[in-house]
Design an enzyme around this catalytic site. Structure first.
Site, short mmCIF file in Angstrom:
data_model
loop_
_atom_site.label_atom_id
_atom_site.label_comp_id
_atom_site.label_asym_id
_atom_site.label_seq_id
_atom_site.Cartn_x
_atom_site.Cartn_y
_atom_site.Cartn_z
CE LYS A 182 -4.40 0.65 2.33
NZ LYS A 182 -5.08 0.54 3.33
O1 G3P Z 1 -8.23 1.32 4.77
C1 G3P Z 1 -8.22 2.73 5.15
C2 G3P Z 1 -9.44 3.35 5.31
O2 G3P Z 1 -10.56 2.33 5.08
C3 G3P Z 1 -9.57 4.32 6.63
O3 G3P Z 1 -10.95 4.28 7.00
O4 G3P Z 1 -12.57 4.81 8.73
O5 G3P Z 1 -9.96 5.65 8.94
O6 G3P Z 1 -11.52 6.72 7.27
P1 G3P Z 1 -11.27 5.55 8.00
#
Ligand code: G3P
Length: 218
Positions: A84
């Protein structure tokens, strides 16, 4: 549609894998911190052993050379590792180099169609637009998914769209309606997908009637 689990929590991954709902896993430095294990390489290997599918591990270097070196080290941990890489100018160069070396790249922190176009041209295997974080600032996260799906279809890009930053079940419904290849979903949202009050109410009524029948048969 593939479901990836957006977590580094091994117990949750095992549980959801056992339900048949885990086609892959995505992690990031914040999810690693939440899991609380400093031996992140060992944890990624353990996740790969359970999942037997794509497992994203994120680089933490910010310069191209550092990202490439870290990406190659991560990719060597297990054949299922996807590297990633953040979608920055430096990251884009790293994506092209890693993809050129045959390493699967997941372009992360994507918030615009142009970023998605660039990472596809750089050869990323996956693009991760963050829908929840766009919604948080008053933009339409799912519209970005619709636009990326359309642009990729226009040109036949093979980069798979991972809907990321999924916060609630409607994000999953909308991802499926738009034909996104993958949604990466936190364990707590996966659990919400199965729940419906009419299922619980219906089951309670069936059980009550069944008990009545058993009692009446005496
Ligand atoms: O994979 C990373 C992403 O899904 C982050 O999610 O909820 O931290 O915005 P969030």
């Amino acid at each position: 549609m593939k479901f990836f689990i957006d977590t580094a929590d091994l117990a949750a991954i095992r549980e959801i894998k056992a339900m048949g709902m885990c086609d892959g896993v995505t992690t990031n430095p914040s999810l690693m911190a939440k899991a609380g294990r400093k031996d992140t390489d060992a944890l990624l290997k353990e996740i790969c052993a359970v999942v037997q599918g794509p497992v994203s591990g994120e680089v933490t270097a910010l310069d191209t050379d550092g990202m490439v070196a870290e990406g190659k080290r991560l990719a060597a941990l297990d054949k299922h590792i996807v590297v990633k890489v953040p979608t920055t100018y430096e990251g884009l160069k790293a994506m092209a180099e890693l993809a050129g070396a045959g390493i699967a790249v997941n372009a992360t922190l994507v918030f615009s169609v142009n970023q998605a176009l660039l990472v596809a041209k750089a050869g990323a295997a996956y693009v991760s637009p963050f829908v929840g974080r766009l919604d948080d600032v008053g933009e339409d996260g799912m519209q970005l998914i619709a636009d990326i799906v359309e642009v990729y279809d226009n040109y036949g890009y093979e980069t798979e769209v991972i809907v990321a930053s999924v916060r609630h079940p409607m994000h999953v419904v909308d991802s499926a309606l738009l034909g996104a290849h993958i949604a990466t979903i936190p364990p707590e949202v996966i659990r919400k997908l199965v729940a419906h009050p009419l299922t619980d109410k219906g089951l309670a009524a069936f059980m009550a009637d069944w008990e009545k029948l058993q009692g009446g048969g005496k």
